[in-house]
Design an enzyme around this catalytic site. Structure first.
Site, mmCIF file in Angstrom:
data_model
loop_
_atom_site.group_PDB
_atom_site.id
_atom_site.type_symbol
_atom_site.label_atom_id
_atom_site.label_comp_id
_atom_site.label_asym_id
_atom_site.label_seq_id
_atom_site.Cartn_x
_atom_site.Cartn_y
_atom_site.Cartn_z
ATOM 1 N N ASP A 1 -19.540 -2.734 71.103
ATOM 2 C CA ASP A 1 -19.000 -3.479 69.971
ATOM 3 C C ASP A 1 -18.691 -2.493 68.846
ATOM 4 O O ASP A 1 -19.579 -1.766 68.395
ATOM 5 C CB ASP A 1 -20.081 -4.486 69.534
ATOM 6 C CG ASP A 1 -19.670 -5.341 68.360
ATOM 7 O OD1 ASP A 1 -18.666 -5.024 67.680
ATOM 8 O OD2 ASP A 1 -20.377 -6.330 68.110
ATOM 9 N N ILE A 2 -17.469 -2.474 68.394
ATOM 10 C CA ILE A 2 -17.064 -1.488 67.383
ATOM 11 C C ILE A 2 -17.807 -1.668 66.068
ATOM 12 O O ILE A 2 -18.024 -0.696 65.340
ATOM 13 C CB ILE A 2 -15.527 -1.503 67.185
ATOM 14 C CG1 ILE A 2 -15.055 -0.180 66.578
ATOM 15 C CG2 ILE A 2 -15.078 -2.703 66.363
ATOM 16 C CD1 ILE A 2 -13.558 0.039 66.635
ATOM 17 N N VAL B 1 -11.366 -8.670 67.523
ATOM 18 C CA VAL B 1 -12.093 -7.596 66.848
ATOM 19 C C VAL B 1 -12.010 -7.762 65.323
ATOM 20 O O VAL B 1 -12.963 -7.443 64.597
ATOM 21 C CB VAL B 1 -11.591 -6.217 67.347
ATOM 22 C CG1 VAL B 1 -10.217 -5.868 66.838
ATOM 23 C CG2 VAL B 1 -12.588 -5.136 67.013
ATOM 24 N N ASP B 2 -10.910 -8.288 64.842
ATOM 25 C CA ASP B 2 -10.717 -8.531 63.409
ATOM 26 C C ASP B 2 -11.796 -9.489 62.877
ATOM 27 O O ASP B 2 -12.460 -9.206 61.860
ATOM 28 C CB ASP B 2 -9.314 -9.143 63.228
ATOM 29 C CG ASP B 2 -8.807 -9.113 61.805
ATOM 30 O OD1 ASP B 2 -9.530 -8.623 60.920
ATOM 31 O OD2 ASP B 2 -7.674 -9.592 61.579
ATOM 32 N N THR C 1 -4.303 -5.071 72.700
ATOM 33 C CA THR C 1 -4.523 -5.454 74.105
ATOM 34 C C THR C 1 -5.281 -6.775 74.277
ATOM 35 O O THR C 1 -5.584 -7.167 75.401
ATOM 36 C CB THR C 1 -5.276 -4.360 74.885
ATOM 37 O OG1 THR C 1 -6.590 -4.215 74.331
ATOM 38 C CG2 THR C 1 -4.540 -3.044 74.828
ATOM 39 N N GLY C 2 -5.567 -7.451 73.171
ATOM 40 C CA GLY C 2 -6.223 -8.752 73.263
ATOM 41 C C GLY C 2 -5.183 -9.846 73.081
ATOM 42 O O GLY C 2 -4.297 -10.037 73.921
ATOM 43 N N TYR D 1 -2.624 -9.935 71.378
ATOM 44 C CA TYR D 1 -1.233 -9.457 71.294
ATOM 45 C C TYR D 1 -0.643 -9.063 72.649
ATOM 46 O O TYR D 1 0.548 -8.747 72.738
ATOM 47 C CB TYR D 1 -1.112 -8.314 70.282
ATOM 48 C CG TYR D 1 -1.105 -8.775 68.829
ATOM 49 C CD1 TYR D 1 -1.264 -10.122 68.498
ATOM 50 C CD2 TYR D 1 -0.935 -7.871 67.785
ATOM 51 C CE1 TYR D 1 -1.258 -10.546 67.174
ATOM 52 C CE2 TYR D 1 -0.917 -8.285 66.458
ATOM 53 C CZ TYR D 1 -1.085 -9.626 66.158
ATOM 54 O OH TYR D 1 -1.067 -10.037 64.838
HETATM 55 P P1 ADP Z 1 -4.882 -7.691 69.093
HETATM 56 O O1 ADP Z 1 -4.443 -8.893 68.306
HETATM 57 O O2 ADP Z 1 -4.445 -6.386 68.451
HETATM 58 O O3 ADP Z 1 -4.535 -7.791 70.533
HETATM 59 P P2 ADP Z 1 -7.689 -8.374 69.639
HETATM 60 O O4 ADP Z 1 -8.832 -8.337 68.692
HETATM 61 O O5 ADP Z 1 -7.300 -9.693 70.201
HETATM 62 O O6 ADP Z 1 -6.474 -7.660 68.883
HETATM 63 O O7 ADP Z 1 -7.989 -7.408 70.858
HETATM 64 C C1 ADP Z 1 -7.899 -6.000 70.794
HETATM 65 C C2 ADP Z 1 -8.948 -5.395 71.707
HETATM 66 O O8 ADP Z 1 -10.208 -5.412 71.055
HETATM 67 C C3 ADP Z 1 -9.139 -6.139 73.028
HETATM 68 O O9 ADP Z 1 -9.136 -5.202 74.097
HETATM 69 C C4 ADP Z 1 -10.496 -6.804 72.868
HETATM 70 O O10 ADP Z 1 -11.193 -6.922 74.100
HETATM 71 C C5 ADP Z 1 -11.197 -5.817 71.958
HETATM 72 N N1 ADP Z 1 -12.339 -6.329 71.180
HETATM 73 C C6 ADP Z 1 -12.631 -7.610 70.826
HETATM 74 N N2 ADP Z 1 -13.767 -7.639 70.107
HETATM 75 C C7 ADP Z 1 -14.212 -6.355 70.002
HETATM 76 C C8 ADP Z 1 -15.346 -5.729 69.405
HETATM 77 N N3 ADP Z 1 -16.255 -6.416 68.735
HETATM 78 N N4 ADP Z 1 -15.463 -4.378 69.518
HETATM 79 C C9 ADP Z 1 -14.539 -3.649 70.175
HETATM 80 N N5 ADP Z 1 -13.453 -4.173 70.752
HETATM 81 C C10 ADP Z 1 -13.293 -5.512 70.684
#
Ligand code: ADP
Length: 176
Positions: free
Chosen positions: A15-16, A38-39, A123-124, A126
């Site tokens: 988890d970032i 992630v946002d 990659t989520g 979007y």
């Molecule tokens: P986007 O809208 O840019 O696609 P997302 O948040 O939907 O952004 O996904 C971007 C990436 O972040 C995905 O590969 C997702 O699995 C990953 N992700 C989601 N939550 C976390 C987290 N807490 N820490 C790290 N990566 C995450």
């Protein structure tokens, strides 16, 4: 040379929001007012002051980046960048994604960041194919690290099934 670049890029799982680095990168949207994925995780972990600061920024165009403080996060800074929404790969998606990495790293460097963690931008929700996104990410990070020595370590934080292997493979292919 490749060996030293290799030592400065690290693929990690997790988890970032938990990463103890100078800056974490947020895959934000153009409003910078929070969202899912992630946002959402970053805003929850940082607390409401992050949204307050983001409101003052007035948004961010796709491919560009903005910096705020990290508030309750272990990271001192959050660099918000807006990845492209995947359409078919023929609408500048690769260049926009490359811009996210380049502009985030430039902002980091300007703010004295030595360690930085990226999620897999776009990659989520979007929908950018992860193999292709990972190659672009590693290519841009490598180019930056070759030119600038102030950033010591870049973490690629992999979340969810398959992400870790895909990013390790991209590092092998691009860095060697
Ligand atoms: P986007 O809208 O840019 O696609 P997302 O948040 O939907 O952004 O996904 C971007 C990436 O972040 C995905 O590969 C997702 O699995 C990953 N992700 C989601 N939550 C976390 C987290 N807490 N820490 C790290 N990566 C995450």
């Amino acid at each position: 040379m490749n060996q030293s670049i290799k030592n400065r890029i690290e693929v990690v799982g997790g988890d970032i929001t938990k990463q103890a680095v100078d800056a974490i990168v947020n895959a934000a949207n153009t409003t910078l007012l929070g969202g899912g994925g992630v946002d959402g995780a970053i805003h929850r972990a940082a607390g409401p002051e992050l949204l307050e600061e983001c409101r003052k920024l007035g948004g961010c165009p796709t491919g560009q980046a903005r910096i705020t403080k990290g508030y309750k996060l272990p990271a001192k800074w959050v660099i918000h960048t807006v990845g492209p929404v995947w359409r078919d790969g023929k609408h500048g998606e690769d260049d926009l994604l490359a811009g996210c990495y380049r502009n985030s790293l430039a902002l980091a460097e300007q703010n004295g960041v030595k360690t930085i963690a990226f999620p897999s931008i776009s990659t989520g929700a979007y929908g950018f194919p992860m193999e292709r996104a990972a190659k672009t990410a590693v290519t841009e990070i490598k180019k930056f690290l070759e030119r600038k020595s102030s950033i010591e370590k870049v973490l690629l934080v992999c979340f969810g099934n398959g992400a870790f292997e895909i990013h390790q493979q991209a590092v092998r292919e691009v860095v060697g």
